[in-house]
Write a protein that holds these residues in place. Structure first.
Motif, short mmCIF file in Angstrom:
data_model
loop_
_atom_site.label_atom_id
_atom_site.label_comp_id
_atom_site.label_asym_id
_atom_site.label_seq_id
_atom_site.Cartn_x
_atom_site.Cartn_y
_atom_site.Cartn_z
N ARG A 1 0.60 -1.22 0.07
CA ARG A 1 0.09 -0.04 -0.08
C ARG A 1 0.92 1.18 -0.10
O ARG A 1 1.78 1.46 0.92
N PRO A 2 0.66 2.08 -0.82
CA PRO A 2 1.57 3.55 -1.03
C PRO A 2 1.19 4.28 0.35
O PRO A 2 0.08 4.26 0.72
N ASP A 3 2.20 4.97 0.61
CA ASP A 3 1.98 6.02 1.78
C ASP A 3 1.24 7.31 1.50
O ASP A 3 0.77 7.68 2.11
N TYR A 4 1.79 7.64 0.05
CA TYR A 4 1.22 8.85 -0.28
C TYR A 4 0.33 8.72 -1.72
O TYR A 4 0.73 7.80 -2.56
N TYR B 1 -0.17 17.71 0.47
CA TYR B 1 1.40 17.75 0.23
C TYR B 1 1.51 18.09 -1.49
O TYR B 1 0.98 17.43 -2.26
N SER C 1 -1.09 15.72 -3.20
CA SER C 1 -1.05 14.37 -2.54
C SER C 1 -1.69 14.47 -1.27
O SER C 1 -1.58 15.42 -0.43
N ARG D 1 -1.34 11.55 2.53
CA ARG D 1 -1.03 10.62 3.19
C ARG D 1 -2.16 9.50 3.34
O ARG D 1 -3.29 10.04 3.85
N ARG D 2 -2.07 8.44 2.91
CA ARG D 2 -3.13 7.45 2.80
C ARG D 2 -3.73 7.18 4.15
O ARG D 2 -5.02 7.26 4.12
N GLU D 3 -3.02 7.30 5.25
CA GLU D 3 -3.55 6.89 6.38
C GLU D 3 -4.65 8.17 6.93
O GLU D 3 -5.15 8.07 7.83
N ASP D 4 -4.21 9.47 6.41
CA ASP D 4 -5.23 10.57 6.78
C ASP D 4 -6.59 10.26 6.18
O ASP D 4 -7.30 11.35 6.34
N GLU E 1 -3.56 2.06 -4.98
CA GLU E 1 -3.57 1.06 -4.21
C GLU E 1 -3.84 -0.30 -4.77
O GLU E 1 -3.54 -1.25 -4.08
N GLU F 1 -4.27 -6.30 2.55
CA GLU F 1 -3.08 -6.80 3.21
C GLU F 1 -2.55 -8.22 2.71
O GLU F 1 -1.25 -8.28 2.51
#
Length: 163
Positions: free
Chosen positions: A2-5, A40, A80, A82-85, A97, A150
């Motif tokens: 999974r990409p971070d950004y 970003y 961009s 952050r994927r977690e945001d 993804e 996952e």
């Protein structure tokens, strides 16, 4: 992996004279990105002062951008997050993804190839799978049984004539 950004769109213009910028969002509904607190651009983080949906875009402001001239510097820039945001609804994914997932036959478990591309169409996306042959699969429940980020797999119902 999974990409971070994730690149979510482009600043296409300004809106008004107080530093508001028009962010053309792709791949998801703009409203899903309203809660994101940091964007970003060119490798720099910009805290979001405000975000609101206007037509098919997201209008955003940054605390450091308070007038039209300052906002114009961002025109044409890729944005961009952050994927977690961001939390997406179940079953909704950013195309970035999905690229690289291993495609498997949902019934037999046989490897079909790798998801290489996500093509956006008005009705639904289409996944391009490349293995021994290249084929396209509509991204609808009739064909897509499960996406597991996952395990990095996508389970596909293989219908007669699909391959």
């Amino acid at each position: 992996m999974r990409p971070d950004y994730i690149e979510i769109g482009t600043i296409v213009n300004t809106h008004g004279v107080r530093g508001e910028m028009k962010l053309a969002v792709r791949d998801v509904e703009p409203a899903l990105l309203r809660p994101v607190k940091t964007l970003y651009i060119d490798g720099s983080a910009y805290p979001v002062a405000s975000a609101r949906v206007h037509k098919d875009c997201l209008l955003v402001t940054f605390p450091s951008v308070t007038d039209l001239d300052a906002a114009l510097r961002f025109k044409g820039k890729a944005v961009s997050i952050r994927r977690e945001d961001v939390r997406l609804p179940d079953g909704v994914y950013f195309p970035a993804e999905l690229i690289g997932l291993s495609a498997m036959d949902a019934e037999s478990g046989a490897a079909l190839g790798t998801l290489m591309q996500v093509l956006p169409y008005p009705a639904h996306d289409v996944y391009v799978i490349r293995g021994e042959k290249e084929f396209m699969v509509p991204a609808v429940p009739a064909f897509i049984q499960e996406i597991n980020l996952e395990k990095e797999t996508i389970q596909i119902h293989v219908w007669e004539g699909l391959l």
